[in-house]
Design a protein around this motif. Structure first.
Motif, short mmCIF file in Angstrom:
data_model
loop_
_atom_site.label_atom_id
_atom_site.label_comp_id
_atom_site.label_asym_id
_atom_site.label_seq_id
_atom_site.Cartn_x
_atom_site.Cartn_y
_atom_site.Cartn_z
N CYS A 124 0.86 -1.18 0.00
CA CYS A 124 0.00 0.00 0.00
C CYS A 124 0.90 1.24 0.00
O CYS A 124 1.81 1.35 0.82
CB CYS A 124 -0.88 -0.02 1.25
SG CYS A 124 -1.71 1.55 1.53
N CYS A 164 -3.66 0.65 -4.77
CA CYS A 164 -4.26 0.04 -3.59
C CYS A 164 -5.57 0.77 -3.30
O CYS A 164 -5.67 1.99 -3.45
CB CYS A 164 -3.30 0.17 -2.41
SG CYS A 164 -4.00 -0.39 -0.85
N CYS A 166 -7.36 0.33 -0.27
CA CYS A 166 -7.70 0.15 1.14
C CYS A 166 -8.34 1.41 1.72
O CYS A 166 -8.38 2.45 1.06
CB CYS A 166 -6.44 -0.21 1.93
SG CYS A 166 -5.36 1.18 2.25
N CYS A 169 -6.15 4.43 1.69
CA CYS A 169 -6.01 5.00 0.34
C CYS A 169 -7.27 5.78 -0.06
O CYS A 169 -7.20 6.83 -0.69
CB CYS A 169 -5.68 3.91 -0.68
SG CYS A 169 -3.96 3.34 -0.56
#
Ligand code: GLA
Ligand code: ZN
Length: 689
Positions: A124, A164, A166, A169
């Protein structure tokens, strides 16, 4: 003012770098192999090694427990034989303990599935933990090796790429958007054409990255996400280099760029025009599929040259070939060996276009895991006698004769404009032909005629200065901001020649179409308004006549309303028969050309041939030769270094019209020179003052 022939040494070295990725961490229990490496490095005429690229689990086997002694020895031993080191930061792959203890370092994919530990290049970019860990490690490396006399460059991470999705993010993306749209959600909704399919957001928290199971039809969002991914990758990189800049300000920094597919187009997913601003040196990893069964060797050579010219032009200075293979790779569909001679030829092509290195992945083939059959200088036989090793040694011997070439550049009067953002937006556009947009390939078609005539070309990006060029070629620039349009207009007004084509200037930087016809400034400088773009089926054909010749049209045909422009070519068929297809127009001190249709190879040759004569664009070393021979030149202060390369399977003859010196053999040459299949000759020609 810098002279245009001023040298720039991009690495802390005044010789051609030759070597590659070296992973001694895979062989620490084989001291015999490590000592063989040192002997073999000398036999291979290599001098520079990139170390530490994926070494994190050896450098820090447990959290906070470090092990650098092996690396101390490796670096010292290489230095003892006169070698140099490109030191990598290991963030391209992390140890398992880290993923286990801090799962936030793991990537989440577009479908919101968290990835398991494994592979590489999959962290990430936002993770605070990963940023902290990489900085910590990089600081230790810089403190320990920053003053080592072997160190010529930093190699940050490896082939940054991917994205990424997530939660961290997502949050970073929203912050990025707030910043971009000045906290004004209405401005974002307007830019993204919110009411379409009811996509208006009433709160920032509703915004998510594009996803195959969610939002993917909002083009403005897609474009902003790609920009964010580039910015976030750069931000991660900037975080990595904090301690490195602080401790070793004089050591140049690079990260290795890529190309996409073995078919060779520039890497698509990151905007390298932005990334390049944060690097000291551009380097890239080139893996063309030589001897493939779908194109000629010369065609592939042209595509490699295009990327070289793009990556060199990003900083207008020499670049480095950071990775290449001595023979074959393991990830093409078919992994074919380079035929004898091809390794020297393909390596010299890189030097000819501005590289100051020939580096390999990899020094030694690994014994296990997924790259055990990838080409290397040292094979499993550990021998210096085999064909591949010998071809590498030959490259080393030639490079040792080229110190004068190091740091030199290749000034040019022609530029072709490449734009990552426009390519993203165009590929996103649900329209035209879904398979036939082919933006990078189209640029290569416009590059080909110059390459065939040995006329140097810069491949530049939209932020770069247009004024040094006599001719600027801007094919298929779908996305043009008002700012770009204004800069193109100024270029023409000041005397520049500008070429554009179908599907240009369609949308602005928000991926919103221009309304009321083509942008008024484009209409003014081109003297026309493109009315309709017709997209053709693969079996459809039309023709254009231009200078009394007939050329094939495929894929795209624009119907143009001429308003001041001169018609240079007309359609032969269909409901736009006899209508203009190619035009020219004078505007202030300059002139513009519009190519409305996707025309064949011969058209590009003939069209640009006229411009080349008119603008007196010349090869630096003008010699007549058959197709497939390429002559590329780097220019020193008082001499030209000329690479004469035979990208064909036949013998070729070129006739030298002046005396030159063979830089490898020292012979003085003149008259006929015969080149065998794949042969390359490098000659020096002093520039008579
Ligand atoms: C990339 C990577 C290398 C290696 C090669 C194989 O370029 O950077 O580590 O995997 O591909 O071709
Ligand atoms: Zn993330």
């Amino acid at each position: 003012m810098m002279s245009k022939h001023e040298k720039t040494y991009v690495a802390k070295a005044d010789f051609m770098l030759h070597g590659g990725d070296y992973n001694p961490d895979q062989w620490l229990d084989r001291p015999d192999i490590l000592s063989d490496d040192i002997k073999l490095m000398q036999l291979a005429h290599t001098n520079t090694f990139s170390v530490g690229i994926f070494a994190w689990s050896t450098l820090e086997p447990e959290e906070g427990v470090y092990n650098f002694e092996w690396l101390d020895n490796i670096i010292d031993n290489i230095y003892k034989i006169g070698g140099r080191i490109i030191l990598a930061t290991p963030s391209g792959a992390r140890p398992a303990w880290m993923s286990e203890k801090y799962p936030e370092v793991l990537r989440v994919n577009g479908s919101r599935v968290k990835q398991l530990h494994g592979g590489r290049h999959n962290h990430c970019f936002t993770s605070g933990v990963y940023r902290e860990k990489t900085q910590q490690m990089n600081r230790l490396l810089a403190e320990r090796y920053g003053n080592h006399p072997a160190l010529v460059m930093w190699h940050i991470s490896n082939e940054y790429g991917g994205e990424c999705h997530c939660d961290q993010c997502q949050e970073a993306f929203r912050t990025w958007l707030k910043d971009k749209y000045n906290n004004d959600l209405k401005a974002l909704n307007d830019s993204w054409w919110g009411p379409f399919w009811s996509h208006t957001f009433s709160d920032w928290s509703q915004i998510e990255s594009p996803s195959p199971i969610g939002e993917n039809a909002v083009h403005g969002l897609n474009l902003d996400w790609r920009r964010f991914v580039t910015d976030q990758t750069i931000d991660f990189y900037k975080n990595e280099i904090v301690p490195i800049r602080e401790i070793t300000p004089e050591i140049p920094i690079t990260t290795n760029f890529m190309a996409d597919t073995f078919d060779l187009i520039p890497f698509q997913s990151l905007d390298y025009s932005k990334f390049s601003k944060h690097l000291d040196v551009i380097s890239w990893d080139a893996y063309p599929a030589w001897h493939n069964d779908w194109e000629s060797t010369a065609n592939l050579a042209m595509k490699v040259a295009f990327i070289d010219d793009l990556y060199r032009s990003l900083k207008q200075q020499p670049f480095l070939l950071m990775e290449s293979t001595p023979s074959l790779v393991n990830w093409h569909e078919v992994n074919k060996a380079k035929r004898p001679g091809m390794h020297l030829l393909s390596s010299m092509q890189m030097i000819a276009h501005g590289s100051d290195s020939v580096m390999y992945f990899q020094w030694r083939k690994s014994r296990g895991s997924s790259e055990k059959f990838h080409g290397a200088v040292v094979d499993h036989d550990n021998s210096s006698e085999n064909r591949v090793f010998q071809e590498v040694a030959k490259v080393g011997q030639v490079l040792e004769k080229l110190p004068k070439v190091v740091g030199t550049n290749r000034p040019s009067d022609v530029a072709i404009l490449y734009d990552w953002e426009s390519n993203w937006a165009l590929n996103d556009a649900q329209g035209y032909g879904l398979e036939t947009k082919q933006y990078p390939q189209t640029l290569q078609e416009h590059y080909r005629p110059f390459w065939e005539k040995d006329i140097p070309v810069d491949v530049i990006t939209k932020e770069q200065d247009f004024s040094p060029y006599k001719l600027l070629v801007v094919p298929m620039l779908y996305l043009m901001s008002e700012e770009t349009i204004a800069r193109l207009k100024a270029f023409v007004a000041n005397g520049g020649r500008l070429v554009t084509t179908y599907i240009s200037g369609v949308v602005n930087e928000y991926d919103l179409t221009y309304l009321g016809g083509w942008h008024k400034d484009l209409q003014e400088i081109f003297g026309l308004n493109p009315l309709e773009t017709d997209t053709l089926y693969p079996k459809d054909e039309n023709y254009v006549t231009f200078n009394n010749q007939k050329y094939l049209v495929k894929d795209y045909a624009t119907i143009i309303d001429v308003n001041g422009a001169i018609t240079e070519g007309t359609y032969l068929q269909d409901f736009y028969k006899s209508k203009p297809a190619v035009t020219s127009h004078s505007h202030e001190k300059g002139k513009t050309y519009y190519i409305g249709a996707r025309l064949d190879e011969q058209f590009h040759r003939d069209f640009y041939s006229d411009l080349i004569s008119e603008l007196e664009l010349k090869a630096i070393f003008p010699v007549k030769h058959s197709p497939g021979v390429s002559i590329q030149v780097r220019q020193g202060e008082d001499a030209d270094y000329v690479f004469i390369m035979n990208f064909t399977e036949e013998q070729q003859v070129v006739v030298l019209d002046s005396e030159v010196t063979d830089m490898v053999t020292g012979e003085i040459l003149s008259g006929e020179m015969t080149l065998d299949q794949y042969e390359v000759r490098i000659v020096e020609k002093s520039r008579g003052n």
